[in-house]
Write a protein that holds these residues in place. Structure first.
Motif, short mmCIF file in Angstrom:
data_model
loop_
_atom_site.label_atom_id
_atom_site.label_comp_id
_atom_site.label_asym_id
_atom_site.label_seq_id
_atom_site.Cartn_x
_atom_site.Cartn_y
_atom_site.Cartn_z
N ARG A 145 53.83 107.51 25.88
CA ARG A 145 53.70 108.50 24.81
C ARG A 145 53.84 107.84 23.44
N SER A 146 54.76 106.90 23.31
CA SER A 146 54.92 106.20 22.03
C SER A 146 53.68 105.37 21.71
N LEU A 147 53.12 104.71 22.71
CA LEU A 147 51.91 103.92 22.50
C LEU A 147 50.74 104.81 22.09
N HIS A 148 50.60 105.94 22.76
CA HIS A 148 49.49 106.85 22.43
C HIS A 148 49.63 107.40 21.01
N ARG A 149 50.86 107.71 20.61
CA ARG A 149 51.06 108.21 19.26
C ARG A 149 50.69 107.17 18.21
N ALA A 150 50.80 105.89 18.58
CA ALA A 150 50.44 104.81 17.65
C ALA A 150 48.97 104.43 17.77
N GLY A 151 48.20 105.18 18.58
CA GLY A 151 46.77 104.89 18.72
C GLY A 151 46.43 103.84 19.75
N ILE A 152 47.40 103.45 20.57
CA ILE A 152 47.15 102.47 21.64
C ILE A 152 46.91 103.26 22.91
N LEU A 153 45.65 103.51 23.22
CA LEU A 153 45.29 104.47 24.28
C LEU A 153 45.13 103.76 25.63
N VAL A 154 46.24 103.30 26.17
CA VAL A 154 46.23 102.64 27.48
C VAL A 154 46.60 103.66 28.55
N GLU A 155 46.19 103.38 29.79
CA GLU A 155 46.51 104.27 30.90
C GLU A 155 47.78 103.86 31.62
N SER A 156 48.23 102.64 31.42
CA SER A 156 49.45 102.17 32.05
C SER A 156 50.13 101.18 31.12
N THR A 157 51.32 100.75 31.51
CA THR A 157 52.03 99.74 30.71
C THR A 157 52.01 98.38 31.41
N SER A 158 51.04 98.17 32.29
CA SER A 158 50.91 96.86 32.95
C SER A 158 50.58 95.81 31.90
N ARG A 159 51.08 94.60 32.13
CA ARG A 159 50.85 93.55 31.14
C ARG A 159 49.38 93.19 31.02
N TRP A 160 48.62 93.40 32.11
CA TRP A 160 47.20 93.08 32.05
C TRP A 160 46.47 94.03 31.11
N GLU A 161 46.78 95.31 31.19
CA GLU A 161 46.10 96.26 30.31
C GLU A 161 46.61 96.14 28.88
N LEU A 162 47.91 95.93 28.71
CA LEU A 162 48.44 95.79 27.36
C LEU A 162 47.87 94.55 26.66
N ALA A 163 47.66 93.48 27.42
CA ALA A 163 47.18 92.24 26.82
C ALA A 163 45.78 92.38 26.24
N GLU A 164 45.04 93.40 26.64
CA GLU A 164 43.68 93.61 26.12
C GLU A 164 43.68 94.33 24.77
N GLN A 165 44.85 94.83 24.37
CA GLN A 165 44.94 95.60 23.14
C GLN A 165 45.23 94.69 21.94
N ARG A 166 44.79 95.11 20.78
CA ARG A 166 45.05 94.39 19.54
C ARG A 166 45.89 95.28 18.62
N HIS A 167 47.16 95.03 18.60
CA HIS A 167 48.08 95.84 17.80
C HIS A 167 49.34 95.01 17.59
N PRO A 168 49.99 95.10 16.43
CA PRO A 168 51.19 94.29 16.18
C PRO A 168 52.33 94.52 17.16
N ALA A 169 52.35 95.69 17.83
CA ALA A 169 53.43 95.97 18.78
C ALA A 169 53.25 95.25 20.11
N ILE A 170 52.04 94.82 20.41
CA ILE A 170 51.76 94.29 21.75
C ILE A 170 52.45 92.96 22.02
N PRO A 171 52.34 91.93 21.17
CA PRO A 171 53.00 90.65 21.51
C PRO A 171 54.50 90.79 21.76
N PRO A 172 55.28 91.44 20.86
CA PRO A 172 56.71 91.56 21.19
C PRO A 172 56.97 92.44 22.41
N LEU A 173 56.11 93.42 22.67
CA LEU A 173 56.30 94.27 23.84
C LEU A 173 56.09 93.46 25.13
N LEU A 174 55.05 92.64 25.15
CA LEU A 174 54.81 91.81 26.33
C LEU A 174 55.97 90.84 26.57
#
Length: 576
Positions: free
Chosen positions: A236-265
């Motif tokens: 829900r937090s990711l979606h509110r920030a415009g990161i429209l992923v279907e899961s929090t798997s590292r594979w799907e997150l790694a495809e996103q470009r957003h400042p929150a992604i590197p520290p989250l991974l």
């Protein structure tokens, strides 16, 4: 004619009584030689004498509950027949038509205590015994007779004898691995955690490094209350920030470009370390310089081992330096390259695939054959063939394998077809896959009815494809597990025969049975670690390789496929 007392038993069947143990000694044809009652306090000494003099195969309900106390008393046995594990194989094997009533005895399907709990005091409790299988002599002897007849009347008695012997050897090894333990330096482990996570927080909570990463993620998301450890809340937090992923798997997150992604991974990576192998794990599972996990032979339907505690089937790369041999001892670390593709070549008698693997990296050999251009493409293609991938690079590359390695591809394609049709497939030695569930069969039946909806038909096709992928891999993974068990069993025998130098250092933390022998200390599907006196390290390295070659011949005869090992001798298990 010799008196019965002088006849050497080939089998000794053990059953518990209220005050001790009853033993039924049998000859090679399972004819009774004699019965003996042994007081519980004298069992270890009684077993030690017969093991030394006769080297029988011990028949018991379940290895952990019997063998653990014997090892604690300093008694090691060479061979056994684990009735519970063998029952599961023979009950389901398509090679067994006349089961001598074995399938009707459902109490042997129960889970034993050793697989149900992690508590040390319960695991090898002699008083309590296993949960489920009968432990009295009459029940144990009756089950042994059923299994013996089921194998004798089967269509592949030789293969099933080899499989049940290998499975039972694995049962002994699993208990020995826990008893000996994997040498583990707690101080090195702690230093790695401090360097990676920060100092251990007093009174619990998150280490400083994780707290800082969490602060960076929340700042980048603009959500000071974002929960990083709850998938629904994080989504829900990711979606509110415009990161429209279907899961929090590292594979799907790694495809996103957003400042929150590197520290989250990075946070998720450190969280996995803290949860799986952090300070709590270290306190619970490492004692007296040993990691002693609970292995579960046959814990996966393919025959692969599972773990009931301690994470036995994972050894994170960053912690391998904490695996450290005792003074005067070394570790021999060995893993086999591309085990499953090599097994597939042997099962299918695909000489072209075996040639691509001979004496070299299999994936490089496929590149040299001209099928693909890179090693990565070769790996993707082979894994896609074994796991049934039909899209992406795998879908593009697998057809090339069918043209070049038709026998290998035909074997897995046929296994997939059988699975999609609701059938059962079998490994090389006779472990059969479970049948589809009633829900699966109902879905397939409903999809063929005249009024079946498009959704019903789509679901049935998807479930059929899923089952086809399962059976496609089952035959290969299961046979690879059989090869690995054969490797372990042969290596165990070789190690036991090695002579400890009189001036060598002892390793008392391995227990009385292992203090003067090189011994298996870790196993993970296609990797073993042997703890050995330094003077025997080179001899052990040769034994590891010779055992791999023996396992290949034992299963596949003279078919020209090799199983090359990467063997390292070191103070630690570090692969770098």
């Amino acid at each position: 004619m010799e008196a019965p007392e002088a006849l050497a038993p080939a089998w000794i069947v053990l059953g518990r009584t209220a005050g001790g143990v009853e033993a039924l000694e049998l000859d090679a044809d399972a004819r009774e030689l004699r019965r003996t009652t042994v007081p519980r306090t004298e069992l270890a000494a009684w077993v030690a004498v017969r093991e030394t003099v006769h080297r029988p195969r011990w028949v018991w309900s379940d290895a952990p509950s019997w063998y653990g106390p014997l090892l604690d008393a300093g008694v090691r046995v060479a061979r056994c027949h684990d009735l519970r594990l063998c029952h599961a194989i023979l009950r389901d094997s398509v090679f067994v038509a006349d089961d001598a009533g074995l399938r009707r005895v459902v109490e042997w399907d129960a889970t034993p205590l050793a697989e149900a709990v992690d508590d040390d005091s319960a695991l090898f409790s002699f008083d309590e015994g296993p949960v489920g299988p009968p432990d009295d002599l009459a029940g144990v002897a009756a089950e042994f007779e059923r299994q013996r007849l089921a194998i004798a009347r089967s269509s592949e008695a030789g293969r099933l004898r080899l499989l049940t012997a290998a499975e039972s050897a694995g049962a002994l090894i699993a208990v020995e691995l826990r008893a000996a333990g994997l040498p583990w330096d707690a101080a090195t482990h702690d230093a790695i955690l401090v360097e990676t996570l920060g100092e251990r927080p007093a009174g619990g909570g998150q280490p400083a490094r994780m707290e800082e990463l969490a602060r960076q993620v929340r700042l980048a998301l603009g959500d000071s209350g974002a929960s990083l450890d709850s998938q629904p809340k994080l989504l829900r937090s990711l979606h509110r920030a415009g990161i429209l992923v279907e899961s929090t798997s590292r594979w799907e997150l790694a495809e996103q470009r957003h400042p929150a992604i590197p520290p989250l991974l990075e946070y998720k990576k450190l969280s996995r370390l803290l949860t799986a192998n952090g300070w709590t794990w270290l306190d619970e599972w490492v004692r007296d310089g040993r990691f002693r996990p609970v292995y579960v032979p046959g814990g996966v339907v393919t025959g692969r081992w599972a773990s009931s505690g301690g994470g036995a089937l994972q050894l994170p790369r960053m912690l391998r330096t904490a695996v450290r041999a005792d003074p005067g001892w070394l570790l021999v670390v060995a893993d086999v390259a591309q085990l499953e593709p090599r097994v597939l070549a042997a099962m299918s008698s695909d000489a072209a695939l075996a040639d691509a693997a001979r004496g070299r990296d299999l994936y490089s050999g496929i590149v040299e054959s001209g099928i693909v251009e890179t090693r990565q493409e070769a790996k993707i293609a082979i894994l896609g063939a074994m796991y049934g991938a039909t899209t992406g690079d795998s879908g593009r590359l697998v057809p090339r394998l069918r043209r070049t390695f038709p026998r290998a591809m035909s074997l897995v394609d046929e296994a997939a077809r059988v699975g999609e049709d609701g059938g059962v497939v079998t490994t090389w030695l006779g472990r059969s896959s479970p049948p589809p569930s009633e829900g699966w069969r109902t879905a397939q039946s409903q999809a063929t009815e005249a009024d079946a909806s498009a959704a019903d038909q789509t679901r049935a096709r998807r479930w059929a494809r899923d089952r086809g992928r399962f059976t496609r891999n089952f035959v290969v993974q299961g046979t690879a597990a059989e090869w690995a068990l054969s490797w372990l069993a042969d290596l165990r025998g070789r190690l036991d025969r090695m002579t400890f130098p009189s001036d060598g250092a002892e390793a008392p933390r391995s227990g009385p049975v292992f203090a003067r022998h090189p011994h298996l200390a870790f196993f993970l599907h296609d990797e073993v670690i042997v703890h050995t006196p330094a003077a025997l390290a080179e001899e052990v390295a040769v034994a590891v390789q010779e055992s791999a070659a023996t396992a290949g011949r034992l299963l596949f005869g003279d078919f020209p496929v090799d199983f090359p090992l990467d063997v390292r001798i070191s103070r630690t298990a570090d692969k770098s």
